[in-house]
Design a protein around this motif. Structure first.
Motif, mmCIF file in Angstrom:
data_model
loop_
_atom_site.group_PDB
_atom_site.id
_atom_site.type_symbol
_atom_site.label_atom_id
_atom_site.label_comp_id
_atom_site.label_asym_id
_atom_site.label_seq_id
_atom_site.Cartn_x
_atom_site.Cartn_y
_atom_site.Cartn_z
ATOM 1 N N PRO A 162 0.822 -1.208 0.000
ATOM 2 C CA PRO A 162 0.000 0.000 0.000
ATOM 3 C C PRO A 162 0.858 1.262 0.000
ATOM 4 O O PRO A 162 2.056 1.218 0.317
ATOM 5 C CB PRO A 162 -0.786 -0.110 1.309
ATOM 6 N N GLY A 163 0.235 2.382 -0.311
ATOM 7 C CA GLY A 163 0.909 3.664 -0.179
ATOM 8 C C GLY A 163 1.159 3.986 1.288
ATOM 9 O O GLY A 163 0.554 3.393 2.190
ATOM 10 N N ARG A 164 2.069 4.915 1.524
ATOM 11 C CA ARG A 164 2.340 5.353 2.897
ATOM 12 C C ARG A 164 1.080 5.985 3.461
ATOM 13 O O ARG A 164 0.416 6.774 2.787
ATOM 14 C CB ARG A 164 3.500 6.342 2.903
ATOM 15 N N HIS A 165 0.779 5.637 4.703
ATOM 16 C CA HIS A 165 -0.463 6.116 5.304
ATOM 17 C C HIS A 165 -0.337 6.193 6.821
ATOM 18 O O HIS A 165 0.639 5.721 7.393
ATOM 19 C CB HIS A 165 -1.643 5.226 4.900
ATOM 20 N N ILE A 166 -1.355 6.795 7.428
ATOM 21 C CA ILE A 166 -1.407 6.976 8.882
ATOM 22 C C ILE A 166 -2.765 6.503 9.381
ATOM 23 O O ILE A 166 -3.801 6.850 8.810
ATOM 24 C CB ILE A 166 -1.252 8.468 9.269
ATOM 25 N N HIS A 167 -2.752 5.727 10.463
ATOM 26 C CA HIS A 167 -3.972 5.422 11.223
ATOM 27 C C HIS A 167 -3.932 6.338 12.438
ATOM 28 O O HIS A 167 -3.044 6.205 13.284
ATOM 29 C CB HIS A 167 -4.005 3.956 11.663
ATOM 30 N N GLU A 216 -1.214 -0.679 14.973
ATOM 31 C CA GLU A 216 -1.242 -1.804 14.039
ATOM 32 C C GLU A 216 -0.008 -2.662 14.291
ATOM 33 O O GLU A 216 1.091 -2.134 14.468
ATOM 34 C CB GLU A 216 -1.255 -1.299 12.599
ATOM 35 N N THR A 217 -0.195 -3.973 14.310
ATOM 36 C CA THR A 217 0.910 -4.906 14.490
ATOM 37 C C THR A 217 0.905 -5.883 13.329
ATOM 38 O O THR A 217 -0.127 -6.491 13.033
ATOM 39 C CB THR A 217 0.791 -5.664 15.824
ATOM 40 N N PHE A 239 5.584 -3.372 15.051
ATOM 41 C CA PHE A 239 4.528 -2.606 15.724
ATOM 42 C C PHE A 239 4.533 -1.186 15.167
ATOM 43 O O PHE A 239 5.586 -0.548 15.092
ATOM 44 C CB PHE A 239 4.768 -2.563 17.234
ATOM 45 N N VAL A 240 3.355 -0.711 14.787
ATOM 46 C CA VAL A 240 3.192 0.638 14.249
ATOM 47 C C VAL A 240 2.251 1.397 15.190
ATOM 48 O O VAL A 240 1.048 1.128 15.219
ATOM 49 C CB VAL A 240 2.593 0.612 12.828
ATOM 50 N N PRO A 241 2.782 2.340 15.967
ATOM 51 C CA PRO A 241 1.904 3.092 16.868
ATOM 52 C C PRO A 241 0.999 4.040 16.090
ATOM 53 O O PRO A 241 1.361 4.508 15.003
ATOM 54 C CB PRO A 241 2.882 3.870 17.752
ATOM 55 N N ARG A 242 -0.165 4.302 16.642
ATOM 56 C CA ARG A 242 -1.089 5.230 15.984
ATOM 57 C C ARG A 242 -0.379 6.547 15.707
ATOM 58 O O ARG A 242 0.475 6.987 16.471
ATOM 59 C CB ARG A 242 -2.353 5.431 16.815
ATOM 60 N N GLY A 243 -0.697 7.129 14.553
ATOM 61 C CA GLY A 243 -0.088 8.389 14.159
ATOM 62 C C GLY A 243 1.211 8.259 13.388
ATOM 63 O O GLY A 243 1.727 9.265 12.893
ATOM 64 N N ALA A 244 1.759 7.049 13.258
ATOM 65 C CA ALA A 244 3.028 6.857 12.539
ATOM 66 C C ALA A 244 2.770 6.648 11.046
ATOM 67 O O ALA A 244 1.878 5.891 10.661
ATOM 68 C CB ALA A 244 3.778 5.650 13.094
ATOM 69 N N VAL A 245 3.571 7.299 10.218
ATOM 70 C CA VAL A 245 3.523 7.065 8.773
ATOM 71 C C VAL A 245 4.156 5.701 8.512
ATOM 72 O O VAL A 245 5.245 5.417 9.012
ATOM 73 C CB VAL A 245 4.295 8.166 8.007
ATOM 74 N N HIS A 246 3.473 4.872 7.734
ATOM 75 C CA HIS A 246 4.000 3.537 7.486
ATOM 76 C C HIS A 246 3.491 2.950 6.178
ATOM 77 O O HIS A 246 2.499 3.428 5.612
ATOM 78 C CB HIS A 246 3.670 2.595 8.652
ATOM 79 N N ALA A 247 4.181 1.902 5.730
ATOM 80 C CA ALA A 247 3.795 1.118 4.562
ATOM 81 C C ALA A 247 4.617 -0.162 4.578
ATOM 82 O O ALA A 247 5.632 -0.248 5.275
ATOM 83 C CB ALA A 247 4.052 1.886 3.274
ATOM 84 N N PHE A 248 4.181 -1.147 3.810
ATOM 85 C CA PHE A 248 4.953 -2.377 3.624
ATOM 86 C C PHE A 248 4.985 -2.714 2.148
ATOM 87 O O PHE A 248 4.192 -2.194 1.360
ATOM 88 C CB PHE A 248 4.385 -3.545 4.443
ATOM 89 N N LYS A 249 5.913 -3.598 1.776
ATOM 90 C CA LYS A 249 6.008 -4.050 0.387
ATOM 91 C C LYS A 249 6.603 -5.443 0.354
ATOM 92 O O LYS A 249 7.561 -5.729 1.073
ATOM 93 C CB LYS A 249 6.883 -3.101 -0.420
#
Length: 151
Positions: free
Chosen positions: A48-53, A58-59, A85-95
């Motif tokens: 996915p594109g880089r995004h923020i929850h 999200e783990t 682990f991706v804390p809320r508010g962090a910009v993230h993506a995977f590939k």
């Protein structure tokens, strides 16, 4: 809180051809809003594109294949058995950076609107490809902000 048991073979599947096959393993309704659990089978070169929850952690649990994950600008190489682990508010993506199909599971906590977002993506893509603009609008209406391109 409800006690829930689901069978893998009975889980809801949302297929995005040539990209990701997503399974809803536990819905927010099934966990009383505590969490949602998903599994993705990801084609090589896809993510996915880089995004923020904004309101959820999200783990990721990497099960098969070779992935990278970016969390707030830092890229991590992930192999089967690794967890991120991706804390809320962090910009993230995977590939999926491997040459074969990869598989990962992930948990959102609390549940909020992610399964509804994935269903909306699937519905919008039913007639063909979904535009980046449409994806960003759907994401925003479900508590996620798209902030950049895929890795």
């Amino acid at each position: 809180m409800p006690i829930t048991h689901t069978r893998y073979t009975n889980s809801e599947i949302l297929d995005f051809p040539e990209a990701i096959t997503l399974r809803i393993l536990l819905s927010g309704e099934e966990t009383g809003g505590a969490q949602e659990v998903f599994e993705d089978v990801v084609q090589p070169g896809i993510g996915p594109g880089r995004h923020i929850h904004h309101d959820q952690d999200e783990t990721f649990f990497f099960l098969e294949g070779d992935f990278i994950v970016e969390i707030d600008g830092t890229v991590y190489e992930m192999a089967p058995g690794d967890v991120a682990f991706v804390p809320r508010g962090a910009v993230h993506a995977f590939k999926n950076v491997g040459t074969t199909v990869g598989r990962l599971r992930y948990i959102f906590s609390p549940a909020l609107k992610m399964e509804a977002m994935f269903r909306a993506f699937h519905k919008a893509a039913a007639g063909g490809e979904i535009s980046e603009t449409d994806m960003a609008e759907i994401a925003q209406s479900h508590g996620q902000t798209v902030v950049g391109p895929p890795l």
